[in-house]
Motif scaffolding. Structure first.
Motif, PDB file in Angstrom:
ATOM      1  N   MET A 128     -16.189 -13.194   5.008  1.00 19.15           N
ATOM      2  CA  MET A 128     -16.732 -12.050   5.717  1.00 19.15           C
ATOM      3  C   MET A 128     -16.428 -12.137   7.217  1.00 19.15           C
ATOM      4  O   MET A 128     -16.052 -11.164   7.818  1.00 19.15           O
ATOM      5  CB  MET A 128     -18.243 -11.992   5.443  1.00 19.15           C
ATOM      6  N   LYS A 129     -16.585 -13.341   7.779  1.00 18.82           N
ATOM      7  CA  LYS A 129     -16.349 -13.483   9.222  1.00 18.82           C
ATOM      8  C   LYS A 129     -14.893 -13.247   9.577  1.00 18.82           C
ATOM      9  O   LYS A 129     -14.602 -12.699  10.630  1.00 18.82           O
ATOM     10  CB  LYS A 129     -16.811 -14.853   9.705  1.00 18.82           C
ATOM     11  N   SER A 130     -13.950 -13.661   8.703  1.00 19.04           N
ATOM     12  CA  SER A 130     -12.536 -13.445   9.032  1.00 19.04           C
ATOM     13  C   SER A 130     -12.198 -11.954   9.013  1.00 19.04           C
ATOM     14  O   SER A 130     -11.371 -11.496   9.779  1.00 19.04           O
ATOM     15  CB  SER A 130     -11.627 -14.230   8.099  1.00 19.04           C
ATOM     16  N   LYS A 131     -12.820 -11.190   8.137  1.00 17.94           N
ATOM     17  CA  LYS A 131     -12.607  -9.730   8.135  1.00 17.94           C
ATOM     18  C   LYS A 131     -13.116  -9.120   9.432  1.00 17.94           C
ATOM     19  O   LYS A 131     -12.483  -8.226   9.981  1.00 17.94           O
ATOM     20  CB  LYS A 131     -13.317  -9.099   6.935  1.00 17.94           C
ATOM     21  N   THR A 132     -14.259  -9.588   9.906  1.00 12.59           N
ATOM     22  CA  THR A 132     -14.810  -9.091  11.169  1.00 12.59           C
ATOM     23  C   THR A 132     -13.865  -9.425  12.309  1.00 12.59           C
ATOM     24  O   THR A 132     -13.574  -8.584  13.146  1.00 12.59           O
ATOM     25  CB  THR A 132     -16.202  -9.695  11.423  1.00 12.59           C
ATOM     26  N   PHE A 133     -13.360 -10.661  12.319  1.00 14.08           N
ATOM     27  CA  PHE A 133     -12.423 -11.067  13.369  1.00 14.08           C
ATOM     28  C   PHE A 133     -11.169 -10.206  13.319  1.00 14.08           C
ATOM     29  O   PHE A 133     -10.696  -9.736  14.355  1.00 14.08           O
ATOM     30  CB  PHE A 133     -12.068 -12.547  13.215  1.00 14.08           C
ATOM     31  N   GLN A 134     -10.631  -9.989  12.119  1.00 12.11           N
ATOM     32  CA  GLN A 134      -9.427  -9.171  11.982  1.00 12.11           C
ATOM     33  C   GLN A 134      -9.662  -7.756  12.495  1.00 12.11           C
ATOM     34  O   GLN A 134      -8.794  -7.171  13.131  1.00 12.11           O
ATOM     35  CB  GLN A 134      -8.971  -9.118  10.525  1.00 12.11           C
ATOM     36  N   LYS A 135     -10.832  -7.235  12.224  1.00 14.49           N
ATOM     37  CA  LYS A 135     -11.164  -5.883  12.676  1.00 14.49           C
ATOM     38  C   LYS A 135     -11.034  -5.779  14.191  1.00 14.49           C
ATOM     39  O   LYS A 135     -10.467  -4.837  14.715  1.00 14.49           O
ATOM     40  CB  LYS A 135     -12.589  -5.533  12.242  1.00 14.49           C
ATOM     41  N   TYR A 136     -11.537  -6.776  14.905  1.00 15.75           N
ATOM     42  CA  TYR A 136     -11.508  -6.743  16.361  1.00 15.75           C
ATOM     43  C   TYR A 136     -10.182  -7.228  16.936  1.00 15.75           C
ATOM     44  O   TYR A 136      -9.851  -6.925  18.072  1.00 15.75           O
ATOM     45  CB  TYR A 136     -12.671  -7.554  16.943  1.00 15.75           C
ATOM     46  N   PHE A 137      -9.411  -7.955  16.158  1.00 14.78           N
ATOM     47  CA  PHE A 137      -8.125  -8.454  16.630  1.00 14.78           C
ATOM     48  C   PHE A 137      -7.091  -7.340  16.705  1.00 14.78           C
ATOM     49  O   PHE A 137      -6.282  -7.298  17.620  1.00 14.78           O
ATOM     50  CB  PHE A 137      -7.621  -9.576  15.714  1.00 14.78           C
ATOM     51  N   PHE A 138      -7.101  -6.425  15.751  1.00 11.27           N
ATOM     52  CA  PHE A 138      -6.100  -5.360  15.700  1.00 11.27           C
ATOM     53  C   PHE A 138      -6.534  -4.186  16.564  1.00 11.27           C
ATOM     54  O   PHE A 138      -6.917  -3.130  16.081  1.00 11.27           O
ATOM     55  CB  PHE A 138      -5.815  -4.940  14.258  1.00 11.27           C
ATOM     56  N   ASN A 139      -6.461  -4.417  17.875  1.00 15.13           N
ATOM     57  CA  ASN A 139      -6.809  -3.363  18.826  1.00 15.13           C
ATOM     58  C   ASN A 139      -5.569  -3.003  19.637  1.00 15.13           C
ATOM     59  O   ASN A 139      -4.531  -3.659  19.545  1.00 15.13           O
ATOM     60  CB  ASN A 139      -7.982  -3.794  19.715  1.00 15.13           C
ATOM     61  N   CYS A 140      -5.681  -1.968  20.405  1.00 16.92           N
ATOM     62  CA  CYS A 140      -4.531  -1.450  21.152  1.00 16.92           C
ATOM     63  C   CYS A 140      -4.008  -2.414  22.220  1.00 16.92           C
ATOM     64  O   CYS A 140      -2.893  -2.227  22.712  1.00 16.92           O
ATOM     65  CB  CYS A 140      -4.874  -0.088  21.748  1.00 16.92           C
ATOM     66  N   PHE A 141      -4.772  -3.445  22.543  1.00 16.62           N
ATOM     67  CA  PHE A 141      -4.261  -4.442  23.485  1.00 16.62           C
ATOM     68  C   PHE A 141      -2.985  -5.084  22.937  1.00 16.62           C
ATOM     69  O   PHE A 141      -2.097  -5.459  23.710  1.00 16.62           O
ATOM     70  CB  PHE A 141      -5.314  -5.508  23.801  1.00 16.62           C
ATOM     71  N   LEU A 142      -2.885  -5.216  21.628  1.00 14.83           N
ATOM     72  CA  LEU A 142      -1.678  -5.798  21.028  1.00 14.83           C
ATOM     73  C   LEU A 142      -0.423  -5.044  21.462  1.00 14.83           C
ATOM     74  O   LEU A 142       0.650  -5.635  21.582  1.00 14.83           O
ATOM     75  CB  LEU A 142      -1.777  -5.793  19.504  1.00 14.83           C
ATOM     76  N   LEU A 143      -0.562  -3.756  21.700  1.00 15.38           N
ATOM     77  CA  LEU A 143       0.586  -2.944  22.115  1.00 15.38           C
ATOM     78  C   LEU A 143       1.041  -3.256  23.535  1.00 15.38           C
ATOM     79  O   LEU A 143       2.176  -2.920  23.909  1.00 15.38           O
ATOM     80  CB  LEU A 143       0.250  -1.458  21.973  1.00 15.38           C
ATOM     81  N   THR A 144       0.182  -3.873  24.323  1.00 16.63           N
ATOM     82  CA  THR A 144       0.570  -4.228  25.692  1.00 16.63           C
ATOM     83  C   THR A 144       1.307  -5.563  25.753  1.00 16.63           C
ATOM     84  O   THR A 144       1.930  -5.876  26.769  1.00 16.63           O
ATOM     85  CB  THR A 144      -0.653  -4.287  26.629  1.00 16.63           C
TER      86      THR A 144
END
Length: 166
Positions: free
Chosen positions: A1-17
């Protein structure tokens, strides 16, 4: 469950920068002397630097709070604009790095191109991100307002550099 939560917050638009930040880090030292760290802010009024840096920080915070979800047509169009804008941004640097004495690189339009071409990839990010992680009503104009403030002061800063070397 915690890894899904982390993944949710990891895939944000900052990755595009990240491609842009890596590019900047890798090649800043190859730009003309006026863009080098020891010269870039010399003689620039502090209010310009402070508003530029403050709006840049707000923009990156905002980008970090926007999840990447490619569910809507506007988000796909945003991705296309982001890719084109990023390529234009890289091309603007390449012109200054490889053709520093060209008419383009010595012109205001050419020298300022790394400052104004982010408009395209930043708009692309704004179209991709259409919500925030928190349960707050989201309005794209908030992000676009921050981007506009940042770009006004970033371009003003760069224009003042152009005036110094002209």
């Amino acid at each position: 469950m915690k890894s899904k939560t982390f993944q949710k917050y990891f895939f944000n638009c900052f990755l595009l920068t990240i491609p842009v930040l890596l590019w900047d880090y890798a090649f800043t030292d190859r730009l003309p002397q006026a863009f080098q760290a020891e010269n870039f802010s010399k003689g620039i009024p502090s209010f310009i630097i402070n508003i530029e840096n403050g709006s840049r920080l707000l923009m990156f915070i905002f980008i970090s709070l926007m999840p990447i979800e490619m569910l809507k047509t506007i988000q796909n169009k945003g991705l296309i604009l982001y890719v084109i804008g990023t390529l234009l941004y890289f091309a603007s640097w390449l012109m200054l790095m490889y053709f520093p004495n060209s008419t383009w690189s010595k012109s205001a339009l050419g020298l300022l191109s790394p400052a104004y071409t982010p408009l395209f990839w930043l708009i692309g990010i704004g179209l991709i991100g259409d919500s925030l992680y928190f349960n707050i009503p989201y309005r794209r104009w908030w992000y676009f307002f921050i981007v506009i403030v940042f770009l006004i002061f970033h371009n003003w800063h760069t224009y003042l550099i152009y005036l110094k070397i002209e």
